[in-house]
Design a protein around this motif. Sequence first.
Motif, PDB file in Angstrom:
ATOM      1  N   THR A  55       0.849  -1.192   0.000  1.00 50.68           N
ATOM      2  CA  THR A  55       0.000   0.000   0.000  1.00 50.68           C
ATOM      3  C   THR A  55       0.881   1.238   0.000  1.00 50.68           C
ATOM      4  OG1 THR A  55      -0.121  -0.064   2.424  1.00 50.68           O
ATOM      5  CG2 THR A  55      -1.915  -1.105   1.198  1.00 50.68           C
ATOM      6  N   LEU A  56       0.454   2.263  -0.710  1.00 50.52           N
ATOM      7  CA  LEU A  56       1.187   3.525  -0.776  1.00 50.52           C
ATOM      8  C   LEU A  56       0.527   4.509   0.182  1.00 50.52           C
ATOM      9  CD1 LEU A  56       3.543   4.943  -2.301  1.00 50.52           C
ATOM     10  CD2 LEU A  56       1.804   5.849  -3.871  1.00 50.52           C
ATOM     11  N   VAL A  57       1.336   5.112   1.067  1.00 49.90           N
ATOM     12  CA  VAL A  57       0.802   5.932   2.149  1.00 49.90           C
ATOM     13  C   VAL A  57       1.448   7.319   2.105  1.00 49.90           C
ATOM     14  CG1 VAL A  57       0.505   6.151   4.637  1.00 49.90           C
ATOM     15  CG2 VAL A  57       0.517   3.881   3.568  1.00 49.90           C
ATOM     16  N   ALA A  58       0.623   8.360   2.052  1.00 47.53           N
ATOM     17  CA  ALA A  58       1.134   9.721   2.146  1.00 47.53           C
ATOM     18  C   ALA A  58       1.453  10.048   3.597  1.00 47.53           C
ATOM     19  CB  ALA A  58       0.107  10.715   1.600  1.00 47.53           C
ATOM     20  N   THR A  59       2.646  10.609   3.836  1.00 48.91           N
ATOM     21  CA  THR A  59       3.049  10.938   5.199  1.00 48.91           C
ATOM     22  C   THR A  59       2.518  12.304   5.608  1.00 48.91           C
ATOM     23  OG1 THR A  59       5.112  11.974   4.474  1.00 48.91           O
ATOM     24  CG2 THR A  59       5.174   9.610   4.970  1.00 48.91           C
ATOM     25  N   ASP A  60       2.330  12.470   6.881  1.00 46.61           N
ATOM     26  CA  ASP A  60       2.015  13.766   7.463  1.00 46.61           C
ATOM     27  C   ASP A  60       3.321  14.284   8.076  1.00 46.61           C
ATOM     28  OD1 ASP A  60       0.967  16.017   8.548  1.00 46.61           O
ATOM     29  OD2 ASP A  60      -0.134  15.008  10.153  1.00 46.61           O
ATOM     30  N   GLY A  61       4.043  15.056   7.289  1.00 45.36           N
ATOM     31  CA  GLY A  61       5.384  15.445   7.698  1.00 45.36           C
ATOM     32  C   GLY A  61       6.389  14.421   7.205  1.00 45.36           C
ATOM     33  N   ASN A  62       7.566  14.904   6.820  1.00 51.54           N
ATOM     34  CA  ASN A  62       8.559  14.040   6.202  1.00 51.54           C
ATOM     35  C   ASN A  62       9.384  13.315   7.272  1.00 51.54           C
ATOM     36  OD1 ASN A  62      11.117  13.207   4.903  1.00 51.54           O
ATOM     37  ND2 ASN A  62      10.313  14.301   3.127  1.00 51.54           N
ATOM     38  N   PRO A  63       9.401  11.970   7.274  1.00 51.43           N
ATOM     39  CA  PRO A  63      10.158  11.251   8.300  1.00 51.43           C
ATOM     40  C   PRO A  63      11.663  11.456   8.202  1.00 51.43           C
ATOM     41  CG  PRO A  63       9.261   9.729   6.678  1.00 51.43           C
ATOM     42  CD  PRO A  63       8.638  11.056   6.412  1.00 51.43           C
ATOM     43  N   LEU A  64      12.172  11.711   6.988  1.00 51.65           N
ATOM     44  CA  LEU A  64      13.602  11.988   6.874  1.00 51.65           C
ATOM     45  C   LEU A  64      13.951  13.304   7.558  1.00 51.65           C
ATOM     46  CD1 LEU A  64      15.886  11.380   3.843  1.00 51.65           C
ATOM     47  CD2 LEU A  64      15.953  13.592   4.981  1.00 51.65           C
ATOM     48  N   ASP A  65      13.073  14.305   7.412  1.00 56.52           N
ATOM     49  CA  ASP A  65      13.321  15.580   8.086  1.00 56.52           C
ATOM     50  C   ASP A  65      13.375  15.403   9.600  1.00 56.52           C
ATOM     51  OD1 ASP A  65      13.246  16.614   5.561  1.00 56.52           O
ATOM     52  OD2 ASP A  65      11.335  17.651   5.799  1.00 56.52           O
ATOM     53  N   ALA A  66      12.555  14.492  10.104  1.00 55.11           N
ATOM     54  CA  ALA A  66      12.563  14.234  11.548  1.00 55.11           C
ATOM     55  C   ALA A  66      13.866  13.572  11.979  1.00 55.11           C
ATOM     56  CB  ALA A  66      11.370  13.349  11.919  1.00 55.11           C
ATOM     57  N   ALA A  67      14.461  12.780  11.081  1.00 56.19           N
ATOM     58  CA  ALA A  67      15.718  12.102  11.411  1.00 56.19           C
ATOM     59  C   ALA A  67      16.930  13.003  11.211  1.00 56.19           C
ATOM     60  CB  ALA A  67      15.859  10.850  10.545  1.00 56.19           C
ATOM     61  N   TRP A  68      16.777  14.073  10.441  1.00 55.96           N
ATOM     62  CA  TRP A  68      17.881  14.988  10.090  1.00 55.96           C
ATOM     63  C   TRP A  68      17.986  16.054  11.176  1.00 55.96           C
ATOM     64  CZ3 TRP A  68      18.043  17.635   4.588  1.00 55.96           C
ATOM     65  CH2 TRP A  68      19.251  18.320   4.432  1.00 55.96           C
ATOM     66  N   ALA A  69      18.803  15.768  12.194  1.00 57.24           N
ATOM     67  CA  ALA A  69      18.835  16.595  13.404  1.00 57.24           C
ATOM     68  C   ALA A  69      19.338  18.007  13.141  1.00 57.24           C
ATOM     69  CB  ALA A  69      19.693  15.924  14.469  1.00 57.24           C
ATOM     70  N   ASP A  70      20.330  18.170  12.255  1.00 56.74           N
ATOM     71  CA  ASP A  70      20.901  19.497  12.024  1.00 56.74           C
ATOM     72  C   ASP A  70      20.484  20.063  10.669  1.00 56.74           C
ATOM     73  OD1 ASP A  70      22.306  17.661  10.563  1.00 56.74           O
ATOM     74  OD2 ASP A  70      24.290  18.475  11.007  1.00 56.74           O
ATOM     75  N   ARG A  71      19.259  19.790  10.268  1.00 59.70           N
ATOM     76  CA  ARG A  71      18.753  20.292   8.989  1.00 59.70           C
ATOM     77  C   ARG A  71      18.719  21.813   8.978  1.00 59.70           C
ATOM     78  NH1 ARG A  71      12.797  20.527   7.144  1.00 59.70           N
ATOM     79  NH2 ARG A  71      12.963  20.859   4.891  1.00 59.70           N
ATOM     80  N   PRO A  72      19.224  22.445   7.921  1.00 59.92           N
ATOM     81  CA  PRO A  72      19.219  23.916   7.857  1.00 59.92           C
ATOM     82  C   PRO A  72      17.811  24.478   7.766  1.00 59.92           C
ATOM     83  CG  PRO A  72      20.720  22.961   6.232  1.00 59.92           C
ATOM     84  CD  PRO A  72      19.885  21.838   6.762  1.00 59.92           C
ATOM     85  N   GLY A  73      17.694  25.757   8.026  1.00 61.32           N
ATOM     86  CA  GLY A  73      16.421  26.445   7.874  1.00 61.32           C
ATOM     87  C   GLY A  73      16.166  26.820   6.423  1.00 61.32           C
ATOM     88  N   PRO A  74      14.980  27.327   6.097  1.00 57.97           N
ATOM     89  CA  PRO A  74      14.651  27.698   4.714  1.00 57.97           C
ATOM     90  C   PRO A  74      15.455  28.919   4.270  1.00 57.97           C
ATOM     91  CG  PRO A  74      12.912  28.398   6.199  1.00 57.97           C
ATOM     92  CD  PRO A  74      13.853  27.578   7.021  1.00 57.97           C
ATOM     93  N   PRO A  75      15.686  29.065   2.970  1.00 54.22           N
ATOM     94  CA  PRO A  75      16.457  30.209   2.470  1.00 54.22           C
ATOM     95  C   PRO A  75      15.659  31.496   2.549  1.00 54.22           C
ATOM     96  CG  PRO A  75      15.614  28.923   0.643  1.00 54.22           C
ATOM     97  CD  PRO A  75      15.261  28.163   1.889  1.00 54.22           C
ATOM     98  N   LEU A  76      16.385  32.599   2.704  1.00 48.39           N
ATOM     99  CA  LEU A  76      15.732  33.904   2.852  1.00 48.39           C
ATOM    100  C   LEU A  76      16.415  34.968   1.994  1.00 48.39           C
ATOM    101  CD1 LEU A  76      15.119  33.950   6.725  1.00 48.39           C
ATOM    102  CD2 LEU A  76      13.386  33.706   4.921  1.00 48.39           C
TER     103      LEU A  76
END
Length: 605
Positions: A138-159
């Motif tokens: 089954t194909l399931v759409a996530t609510d929020g990206n699980p990789l982003d949750a695992a990426w502890a030092d993910r940068p912020g959005p560009p400005l």
Amino acid sequence: MTDSPRLPPADRLRALRDELARRGHGGFVVPRADEHQGEYVPPNAERLAWLSGFTGSAGAAVVLADRAAVFVDGRYTLQAAAEVDTALFEIVHTTDVSVEQWLTEHLPAGTALAYDPWLHTPNGVARLRRAVEKAGGTLVATDGNPLDAAWADRPGPPLAPVVPHPQAFAGKAAADKLAEVAAALRKDKADAVVLTTPDSIAWLLNVRGADVPCAPFPLGYAVVHAEGPRVDLFMDGRKVAQETRDHLGAAVTLREPGDLPAALDALGAAKATVRLDAGVAPDAVRARLEAAGATVQRADDPCALPKAAKNPVELDGTRAAHRRDGAALVRFLAWFAAEAPKGGLDELTVSDELERFRATGDLFRGLSFPTIAGAGPNGAIVHYRVTPATSRKVEAGQLFLLDSGAQYLDGTTDVTRTLSVGAAGPEERRRFTLVLKGHIALATAVFPDGTTGSQLDVLARMPLWQDGVDYDHGTGHGVGSYLSVHEGPQRISKIGNAIALKPGMILSNEPGYYKTGAYGIRLENLVAVERREVAGAERTMYGFETLTLAPFDRLLIEPALLTDDEVAWIDTYHRRVLDTLAPLLAGEPEVQRWLAEACRPLALG
């Protein structure tokens, strides 16, 4: 891309699997694309690189509980082999096996495969769903990206700041573009269109930005309403100074990105018919609109074709940009010819020196993509990107492949030349000349209205096919006007494309040949589609205007393999290069002398 030295690749993969297990998912698809399906993405969207180490501009990964794979096309097979830990990820060539085929074969029955609906298009999701269901999952759409949750030092959005793009370069007022897009919507009985590709928004509103490398546009979304017409622009207000707000005018309402879901809900509540390009828009937008009660009209982005067919001001701008770019490239080539035989150069030095020559030019705003500077065997890596760890010395007897380009306020350039360092062998000269023959065949093509790039692709490949060889990339891509160096919807490729070539479209002409572990050859000019008068023609006919101005390496040309017409084309092109660029090199007699020799007619030997 943000590296995480504290978290080794195996630990990143484990962290993602732990997060998937916590959510009850048996696997996850990680595309290279961001929420806007961009080729160049901001650091906080480099998810595939963070997970796998692969830094190419196209690809994907699939992570299951007990196996994982990275998928790349022919441009990146060698690069992926060098960057990806094959103890963690299988490397799959998509020419042989697609993501969907791999899932059909390897997804365990009963598995819930998750995907982030903001990173996949409706068309892409439909393909995934068919494959997953065929495998019994089954194909399931996530609510929020699980990789982003695992990426502890993910940068912020560009400005990066959003700035107006003057009409002197754009050629048409934003209000006029908006009126034309709105008229197209009304003609198709659509109330609105959701624009999700940043270059379309930048083109429509005559703005530019710097949220991603090499492509001068701001990230955001827009809803264009047919009535008014008016635009809701969803973009971080911190990026938009008062000058730009004034430029946007009363027809544009600036809203925060977090307001987009509510705006989609409002379209649904109004029972609006909303146009959406299912090939580029996030599936999350489609799902939200349909859930809210809107009618989704799947159709192409209405900005795509007008943006691709450059207006006269944009064409004049790109010609001017190519003249300045050509002068910078000739200065570099003269420097390279003098320095390379001394043996002190490496790929990084060459790449940096070329950027230095370009950066002194008027209206320069940066590179249009990271320079590909491949010495010897590195030239066989189609989209090679030099790093301190991979930089090779430039040595005598090698070929040197140099693919580079720049962004100027009035145009975007992309040019590839293959250079000899000392004497080249007969095989290299033969293959170089065959690539050049294919380049000439495409450059001189005359074709009727309605012809697509896919119908012309064979012209560039035929000389190589007759020698029993080929190349695994497209022959040509569209190019923007101070926008993306890779712009659709037109292209020249084996892959089918229904978009007919029209006057004003800019494309690359870049056949090549690559011998793994030895050398690479590619010859690229940009061309513009133009009307061609043909005596007695019964149909409207088109041809190509060559925009790029830079000599081909005469030392690599084998005249015996060329026809008289091909020799005449090369000599005429070189005469144009010399006549156009020599005046721009006044006061540089050594460079002028080098250029005169580089453009010496083949007919004279």
